[in-house]
Each structure stands twice: as structure tokens, then as C-alpha cells.
Design an enzyme around this catalytic site. Structure first.
Site, short mmCIF file in Angstrom:
data_model
loop_
_atom_site.label_atom_id
_atom_site.label_comp_id
_atom_site.label_asym_id
_atom_site.label_seq_id
_atom_site.Cartn_x
_atom_site.Cartn_y
_atom_site.Cartn_z
N SER A 48 26.36 0.02 55.13
CA SER A 48 27.58 0.47 54.46
C SER A 48 27.55 0.16 52.97
CB SER A 48 28.82 -0.18 55.08
OG SER A 48 28.96 0.20 56.43
N TYR A 136 18.78 -7.47 63.52
CA TYR A 136 19.61 -6.27 63.57
C TYR A 136 18.96 -5.26 64.49
CZ TYR A 136 22.51 -2.49 61.48
OH TYR A 136 23.39 -1.46 61.25
N LYS A 164 22.89 -8.68 65.32
CA LYS A 164 23.86 -7.60 65.20
C LYS A 164 23.40 -6.50 66.14
CE LYS A 164 26.03 -4.20 62.18
NZ LYS A 164 26.01 -3.45 60.91
N ILE A 206 30.33 -7.20 63.27
CA ILE A 206 30.13 -6.78 61.88
C ILE A 206 30.48 -5.30 61.81
CG2 ILE A 206 28.50 -6.59 59.95
CD1 ILE A 206 26.83 -8.78 61.30
#
Length: 301
Positions: A48, A136, A164, A206
Site C-alpha cells: 500500500s 509475508y 503476514k 496488517i
């Protein structure tokens, strides 16, 4: 290295000026808004935050500003999302020097490394700085899945403290929590799956939509912790239309456009990303109006 992320982290957007330069003032305002809204931590220069569209010097500056503005009020997690090990190592070293709390690391993607190569990628990053690592798993972006077997191996690297997780199959998420949840904190990485993932035992998430509605995410999380499943469910279903409207092609372009609605303009996403369609913004605005009502109701309950 006594750090394990928990609670709600916002995957913060990187503001740009009309001249397509990093907008430091806007970024500082967004950080204050997030912290004042009760968010537990910040992820900067993640997906993002347009990691792939920033130059190395811009990434370094964004991290420095984030650490400075946060001023130890909440942890700062730094995206180190390059496909090559050496670039990730350099990002980790810079984040460590800047005073960040941890780094978010993808498996080496595009080049299609073997499972052993992926393990060594994380191991080499771990050796390059003293920062904890949040692995991730985002197979939709990388084409590589950190499955249970590989995750169990990664859990032997002491620097890896969390994951994540963007796996859409909640059965697989549950299997990962059962396998390594005592060693690695499995964080929800998909905004629309936060609620059920918390119920499975995840200690946090998150999320991109927390840029817009940090208070709702915090209330949802707190409600689950208190066992108030009715309120958590209400917040979850209020959130879904916003996620559906914004998390589409060109992310985070539509998200950045929607920041205008809450009084925190952050400019456009960088090319080749495009902005939101008119219909998207109308849906997002409708969802935000409804969320404002729900948030007030939950605050009074």
C-alpha cells in the site's frame, strides 16, 4: 529483539505531491491520525506504500520520516519487498539504522527459487541486521506459497517472529496457527478476513483499509478480545463493502483517492497505477458513511 507484532497495523500509503514527489507533510499528518485513532503499529513502504514505485533514496527517506514522526509511540514495520536478497538486506540495514522495529520480507519472487533458496533468502536477511522479521505470504502476488512445511522450517530462524498471512483458505490458516503459532505470530493480511482469523487465534492484522477507518479496525479487534462477537461481527460486515470497493486493480490508487473523503489527501498513486472509477468512489463513500454510524454505535455500546 523482544518484539512480536500484535494488534492492528495500518499498511500506510505514501503521499505524493502534484509533482509526484514524496509529500512529507501529508505523511506526518497521516501518521498522527493513525496513532490518535488507536492503531497499534504502522507498516511503511509496503504494498500500500508503493514500495515497488519508490526509488531506493525515497524508501530510505519515508522510513526516516516515519520513525521520526512516530517518536516511539507505536512500532514501525518496514517493507523490504524486493525480489533479490541483496536489495532486501540493504533495506533491512537501512531500516535498522533508522530505528525501525522490524522488516516485512517476501520470499524471493519472479526468479522462482526452490524451497531451500527461499529459506536461505530469509536466513541471509536475518544475518544482515538485528531487526526482527515478519515473513509475508502473498502467493497471489509472488506465485510462491509459504506452506506449512516451509513455514515450520522458517520458524527455526530466530529473527522471524511473525507472518503476514494472505492465504484465503481459513482451514490452511488454522493449520499454520496450530503448527507454528506458539513460535510465530500469524497475522491476518487480508482486510476482509481479519475477523474470522482473529477467532482462529491470530493476535492481529496488517490492513490497507485501516488508512481510512482505523477506529473501526481497532473496535473490531478489541471486541473479539473481549468476547463481544456480536459487535465484532457488526464491524466486520460494515467493513466488507469498503474493502470490496477499493481493493481492486490499481491498488492502492483507489485507496489513495478515497483518503480525500476523510480529510487526509495523499495524492495519486504512481504510474502505471490508475485512480478509482467514479462508481468505485461512490461505493466507497457510501461504505464510509455507514462505517461512521457503526463506529459511533460501537463507541456507545
Amino acid at each position: 529483539m523482544n518484539y512480536t507484532p500484535n494488534g492492528i497495523y495500518t499498511a500506510v500509503v505514501t503521499p505524493f505531491t502534484a509533482q509526484d514527489e514524496f509529500d512529507e507533510d501529508a505523511f506526518r499528518r497521516v501518521i498522527n491520525f493513525q496513532i490518535d485513532s488507536g492503531i497499534h503499529g504502522l507498516l511503511v513502504i509496503g504494498g500500500s506504500g508503493e514500495f515497488v514505485s519508490l526509488t531506493p533514496s525515497e524508501r530510505q527517506r519515508v522510513v526516516e520520516v516515519a520513525v521520526d514522526q512516530t517518536a516511539d509511540r507505536v512500532p514501525v514495520l518496514v517493507g523490504a519487498l524486493a525480489p533479490g536478497t541483496r536489495e532486501v538486506q540493504e533495506t533491512a540495514r537501512q531500516a535498522d539504522k533508522a530505528g525501525a522495529s522490524a522488516v516485512l520480507v517476501l520470499p524471493s519472487y519472479y526468479i522462482k527459487a526452490s524451497p531451500q533458496g527461499i529459506f536461505e533468502h530469509f536466513a541471509r536477511v536475518a544475518d544482515s541486521s538485528s531487526l526482527p522479521i515478519v515473513a509475508y505470504n502473498n502467493a497471489g502476488r509472488t506465485g510462491i506459497n509459504l506452506d506449512v512445511a516451509l513455514l515450520e522450517k522458517l520458524a527455526t530462524i530466530s529473527s522471524i517472529v511473525s507472518l503476514k498471512e494472505c492465504e484465503r483458505d481459513l482451514g490452511v490458516v488454522a493449520a499454520k496457527i496450530a503448527a507454528v503459532g506458539e513460535r510465530i505470530a500469524i497475522l491476518s493480511g487480508d482486510d476482509d478476513l481479519g475477523f474470522p482469523t482473529f477467532l482462529l487465534g491470530s493476535p492481529g492484522g496488517i490492513f490497507m483499509s485501516a488508512n481510512l477507518v482505523p477506529a473501526l479496525h481497532r473496535k473490531l479487534f478489541d471486541a473479539v478480545k473481549k468476547g463481544d462477537i456480536h459487535s465484532a461481527r457488526e464491524a466486520h460486515y460494515a467493513l466488507l463493502p469498503l474493502v470490496e470497493a477499493l481493493y481492486t486493480a490499481n491498488h492502492p490508487g483507489p485507496l489513495k483517492n478515497a483518503m480525500d473523503f476523510i480529510g487526509y489527501p495523499v495524492g495519486a498513486a504512481r504510474a502505471p497505477l490508475q485512480g478509482a472509477e467514479t462508481e468505485q468512489l461512490e461505493l466507497a463513500k457510501k461504505a464510509l458513511d455507514h462505517i461512521a454510524e457503526i463506529t459511533i454505535r460501537l463507541s456507545n455500546s
